[in-house]
Design a protein around this motif. Structure first.
Motif, PDB file in Angstrom:
ATOM      1  N   ARG A  68       0.845  -1.205   0.000  1.00  0.00           N
ATOM      2  CA  ARG A  68       0.000   0.000   0.000  1.00  0.00           C
ATOM      3  C   ARG A  68       0.875   1.248   0.000  1.00  0.00           C
ATOM      4  NH1 ARG A  68      -4.615  -1.858  -1.571  1.00  0.00           N
ATOM      5  NH2 ARG A  68      -5.006  -3.858  -0.626  1.00  0.00           N
ATOM      6  N   SER A  69       1.773   1.314  -0.939  1.00  0.00           N
ATOM      7  CA  SER A  69       2.701   2.457  -0.953  1.00  0.00           C
ATOM      8  C   SER A  69       3.272   2.651  -2.354  1.00  0.00           C
ATOM      9  CB  SER A  69       3.855   2.211   0.027  1.00  0.00           C
ATOM     10  OG  SER A  69       4.788   1.321  -0.556  1.00  0.00           O
ATOM     11  N   ARG A  70       4.047   3.721  -2.493  1.00  0.00           N
ATOM     12  CA  ARG A  70       4.720   3.980  -3.764  1.00  0.00           C
ATOM     13  C   ARG A  70       5.750   2.896  -4.092  1.00  0.00           C
ATOM     14  NH1 ARG A  70       3.734   8.795  -1.249  1.00  0.00           N
ATOM     15  NH2 ARG A  70       3.213  10.656  -2.457  1.00  0.00           N
ATOM     16  N   ALA A  71       6.072   2.047  -3.126  1.00  0.00           N
ATOM     17  CA  ALA A  71       7.007   0.943  -3.401  1.00  0.00           C
ATOM     18  C   ALA A  71       6.449   0.007  -4.467  1.00  0.00           C
ATOM     19  CB  ALA A  71       7.314   0.173  -2.123  1.00  0.00           C
TER      20      ALA A  71
ATOM     21  N   ASP B  69       6.422  -2.614   7.641  1.00  0.00           N
ATOM     22  CA  ASP B  69       5.107  -2.313   8.195  1.00  0.00           C
ATOM     23  C   ASP B  69       5.077  -0.837   8.612  1.00  0.00           C
ATOM     24  OD1 ASP B  69       2.753  -2.108   9.678  1.00  0.00           O
ATOM     25  OD2 ASP B  69       2.857  -4.212  10.299  1.00  0.00           O
ATOM     26  N   LEU B  70       4.396  -0.040   7.762  1.00  0.00           N
ATOM     27  CA  LEU B  70       4.374   1.412   8.021  1.00  0.00           C
ATOM     28  C   LEU B  70       3.527   1.723   9.257  1.00  0.00           C
ATOM     29  CD1 LEU B  70       3.931   2.634   4.321  1.00  0.00           C
ATOM     30  CD2 LEU B  70       6.037   2.691   5.660  1.00  0.00           C
ATOM     31  N   GLU B  71       2.476   0.943   9.456  1.00  0.00           N
ATOM     32  CA  GLU B  71       1.608   1.176  10.644  1.00  0.00           C
ATOM     33  C   GLU B  71       2.392   0.989  11.939  1.00  0.00           C
ATOM     34  OE1 GLU B  71      -2.418   0.648   9.302  1.00  0.00           O
ATOM     35  OE2 GLU B  71      -0.994   1.976   8.355  1.00  0.00           O
TER      36      GLU B  71
ATOM     37  N   GLU C 133       7.960   0.624  11.227  1.00  0.00           N
ATOM     38  CA  GLU C 133       9.252  -0.048  10.988  1.00  0.00           C
ATOM     39  C   GLU C 133      10.210   0.818  10.172  1.00  0.00           C
ATOM     40  OE1 GLU C 133       7.740  -4.685  11.282  1.00  0.00           O
ATOM     41  OE2 GLU C 133       8.227  -3.871   9.307  1.00  0.00           O
ATOM     42  N   ASN C 134       9.614   1.723   9.369  1.00  0.00           N
ATOM     43  CA  ASN C 134      10.439   2.628   8.546  1.00  0.00           C
ATOM     44  C   ASN C 134      11.103   3.721   9.362  1.00  0.00           C
ATOM     45  OD1 ASN C 134       7.662   3.423   8.870  1.00  0.00           O
ATOM     46  ND2 ASN C 134       8.088   5.166   7.549  1.00  0.00           N
ATOM     47  N   ARG C 135      10.721   3.855  10.611  1.00  0.00           N
ATOM     48  CA  ARG C 135      11.315   4.907  11.474  1.00  0.00           C
ATOM     49  C   ARG C 135      12.281   4.299  12.489  1.00  0.00           C
ATOM     50  NH1 ARG C 135      10.666   9.678   8.955  1.00  0.00           N
ATOM     51  NH2 ARG C 135       8.882   9.347   7.620  1.00  0.00           N
ATOM     52  N   LYS C 136      12.539   2.990  12.369  1.00  0.00           N
ATOM     53  CA  LYS C 136      13.466   2.340  13.292  1.00  0.00           C
ATOM     54  C   LYS C 136      14.908   2.629  12.857  1.00  0.00           C
ATOM     55  CE  LYS C 136      10.524  -0.571  15.672  1.00  0.00           C
ATOM     56  NZ  LYS C 136       9.682  -1.662  15.187  1.00  0.00           N
TER      57      LYS C 136
ATOM     58  N   MET D   9      15.350   9.311   5.287  1.00  0.00           N
ATOM     59  CA  MET D   9      14.007   9.888   5.168  1.00  0.00           C
ATOM     60  C   MET D   9      12.939   8.939   5.717  1.00  0.00           C
ATOM     61  SD  MET D   9      13.903  12.955   3.936  1.00  0.00           S
ATOM     62  CE  MET D   9      12.313  13.228   3.165  1.00  0.00           C
ATOM     63  N   GLY D  10      13.308   7.695   5.967  1.00  0.00           N
ATOM     64  CA  GLY D  10      12.323   6.738   6.474  1.00  0.00           C
ATOM     65  C   GLY D  10      11.244   6.417   5.451  1.00  0.00           C
ATOM     66  N   LYS D  11      11.605   6.457   4.182  1.00  0.00           N
ATOM     67  CA  LYS D  11      10.607   6.304   3.110  1.00  0.00           C
ATOM     68  C   LYS D  11      10.860   5.048   2.286  1.00  0.00           C
ATOM     69  CE  LYS D  11       8.439  10.481   3.124  1.00  0.00           C
ATOM     70  NZ  LYS D  11       6.982  10.553   3.344  1.00  0.00           N
ATOM     71  N   ILE D  12       9.774   4.517   1.753  1.00  0.00           N
ATOM     72  CA  ILE D  12       9.861   3.476   0.731  1.00  0.00           C
ATOM     73  C   ILE D  12       9.145   3.984  -0.525  1.00  0.00           C
ATOM     74  CG2 ILE D  12      10.119   1.540   2.312  1.00  0.00           C
ATOM     75  CD1 ILE D  12       7.102   1.039   2.067  1.00  0.00           C
ATOM     76  N   PRO D  13       9.583   3.557  -1.718  1.00  0.00           N
ATOM     77  CA  PRO D  13      10.560   2.505  -1.969  1.00  0.00           C
ATOM     78  C   PRO D  13      11.997   2.926  -1.666  1.00  0.00           C
ATOM     79  CG  PRO D  13       9.979   3.556  -4.056  1.00  0.00           C
ATOM     80  CD  PRO D  13       9.091   4.151  -2.995  1.00  0.00           C
ATOM     81  N   THR D  14      12.765   1.913  -1.232  1.00  0.00           N
ATOM     82  CA  THR D  14      14.217   2.015  -1.101  1.00  0.00           C
ATOM     83  C   THR D  14      14.752   0.695  -1.626  1.00  0.00           C
ATOM     84  OG1 THR D  14      14.128   3.456   0.836  1.00  0.00           O
ATOM     85  CG2 THR D  14      16.104   2.106   0.589  1.00  0.00           C
TER      86      THR D  14
ATOM     87  N   THR E 186      17.170   5.545  -3.491  1.00  0.00           N
ATOM     88  CA  THR E 186      15.840   5.921  -3.014  1.00  0.00           C
ATOM     89  C   THR E 186      15.191   6.801  -4.085  1.00  0.00           C
ATOM     90  OG1 THR E 186      16.506   7.998  -1.949  1.00  0.00           O
ATOM     91  CG2 THR E 186      16.736   5.983  -0.637  1.00  0.00           C
ATOM     92  N   GLU E 187      13.938   7.138  -3.898  1.00  0.00           N
ATOM     93  CA  GLU E 187      13.115   7.955  -4.807  1.00  0.00           C
ATOM     94  C   GLU E 187      12.667   7.081  -5.981  1.00  0.00           C
ATOM     95  OE1 GLU E 187      12.220  10.868  -3.595  1.00  0.00           O
ATOM     96  OE2 GLU E 187      13.600  10.384  -1.994  1.00  0.00           O
ATOM     97  N   ALA E 188      11.357   6.880  -6.053  1.00  0.00           N
ATOM     98  CA  ALA E 188      10.802   5.953  -7.041  1.00  0.00           C
ATOM     99  C   ALA E 188      11.318   6.220  -8.455  1.00  0.00           C
ATOM    100  CB  ALA E 188       9.272   6.014  -6.997  1.00  0.00           C
ATOM    101  N   ALA E 189      11.361   7.475  -8.871  1.00  0.00           N
ATOM    102  CA  ALA E 189      11.777   7.767 -10.246  1.00  0.00           C
ATOM    103  C   ALA E 189      13.248   7.399 -10.455  1.00  0.00           C
ATOM    104  CB  ALA E 189      11.542   9.234 -10.576  1.00  0.00           C
TER     105      ALA E 189
HETATM  106  N1  LIG Z   1       9.767  11.020  -2.761  1.00  0.00           N
HETATM  107  C1  LIG Z   1       9.557   9.624  -2.431  1.00  0.00           C
HETATM  108  C2  LIG Z   1       8.259   9.473  -1.665  1.00  0.00           C
HETATM  109  C3  LIG Z   1       8.154   8.134  -1.003  1.00  0.00           C
HETATM  110  C4  LIG Z   1       7.037   8.112   0.027  1.00  0.00           C
HETATM  111  O1  LIG Z   1       6.520   9.155   0.428  1.00  0.00           O
HETATM  112  N2  LIG Z   1       6.698   6.925   0.481  1.00  0.00           N
HETATM  113  C5  LIG Z   1       5.698   6.796   1.524  1.00  0.00           C
HETATM  114  C6  LIG Z   1       4.793   5.622   1.206  1.00  0.00           C
HETATM  115  S1  LIG Z   1       3.818   5.924  -0.241  1.00  0.00           S
HETATM  116  C7  LIG Z   1       6.377   6.469   2.837  1.00  0.00           C
HETATM  117  O2  LIG Z   1       7.385   5.799   2.858  1.00  0.00           O
HETATM  118  N3  LIG Z   1       5.794   6.950   3.933  1.00  0.00           N
HETATM  119  C8  LIG Z   1       6.217   6.591   5.245  1.00  0.00           C
HETATM  120  C9  LIG Z   1       6.596   7.755   6.092  1.00  0.00           C
HETATM  121  O3  LIG Z   1       6.958   8.817   5.572  1.00  0.00           O
HETATM  122  O4  LIG Z   1       6.564   7.584   7.303  1.00  0.00           O
HETATM  123  C10 LIG Z   1       9.541   8.780  -3.709  1.00  0.00           C
HETATM  124  O5  LIG Z   1       9.179   9.302  -4.759  1.00  0.00           O
HETATM  125  O6  LIG Z   1       9.901   7.601  -3.656  1.00  0.00           O
END
Ligand SMILES: N[C@@H](CCC(=O)N[C@@H](CS)C(=O)NCC(=O)O)C(=O)O
Length: 202
Positions: free
Chosen positions: A12-15, A35-37, A40-43, A52-57, A66-69
């Motif tokens: 359920r994410s940009r991953a 598990d974003l709920e 786990e991305n902030r551990k 940045m604690g973001k997925i996709p990675t 990192t960064e989907a594009a």
């Molecule tokens: N700029 C990033 C955005 C990635 C992004 O915002 N991912 C969200 C999920 S759709 C995420 O990891 N959110 C978790 C958070 O920020 O805590 C990209 O294009 O990959």
């Protein structure tokens, strides 16, 4: 060194876009579920990989992307047998990069603005213009089509196509009046790699 790509992933994410790209390029990969709920991305262990604690990675041959594009562009280069990126000296590479970057730097923020019903920003100041201009530009991108590079499917289609399908699924305004974009979304979402990944999540 192993050629396997590790994708930190949640369905359920940009991953999803990176997952789709992995299937299009035919890379060996494994998914590590985040598990974003549960945060786990902030551990600390994950923040060491992506601060940045973001997925996709992804991690490939000890390199973090990192960064989907960027991930999609990288995978197209790293697995060239799939033919999803023009050669370095091919001018069509400029067209591909143009729309891949446009996807992340204009399409995505304009979509977020419109979906969150934010007050319009001054489009002379905002680098992404506005949603209407973005949709108009995407129609131009598909001239003559059927893909961003005409007959050649490329990394730009993976990002922009998946993002457009995402926008449609959220009911983003302005798409139903644009048959050219709707037909493009259909072409993307019926691709086998899309069906095996984003399409399978529903
Ligand atoms: N700029 C990033 C955005 C990635 C992004 O915002 N991912 C969200 C999920 S759709 C995420 O990891 N959110 C978790 C958070 O920020 O805590 C990209 O294009 O990959």
């Amino acid at each position: 060194m192993s050629d396997e790509v590790t994708l930190y992933y949640n369905p359920r994410s940009r991953a999803q876009m990176a997952h789709y790209a992995l299937e299009e390029v035919g890379a060996p990969y494994k998914l590590v579920h985040i598990d974003l709920e549960k945060g786990e991305n902030r551990k600390p262990d994950f923040l060491k990989i992506n601060p940045m604690g973001k997925i996709p990675t992804i991690v490939h041959r000890d390199t973090v992307v990192t960064e989907a594009a960027a991930i999609i562009g990288y995978l197209a280069d790293a697995f060239p047998a799939a033919g999803l990126t023009p050669a370095l000296d091919d001018p069509r590479r400029g067209t591909m990069l143009r729309w891949l970057v446009f996807g992340a730097s204009s399409f995505e923020p304009a979509l977020v603005d419109t979906m969150m019903k934010r007050d319009p920003v001054n489009k002379m100041m905002a680098g992404w213009g506005d949603w209407d201009d973005v949709l108009g530009a995407l129609e131009v991108m598909l001239d003559p089509g059927p893909w961003v590079l005409g007959d050649q499917f490329s990394a730009a289609d993976i990002y922009v196509g998946a993002e457009l399908a995402w926008a449609k699924s959220f009911g983003a305004p302005g798409l139903t009046e644009r048959p050219k974009l709707l037909a493009y979304i259909d072409r993307i979402t019926t691709r086998p790699a899309y069906q095996r990944t984003i399409g399978a999540v529903g």
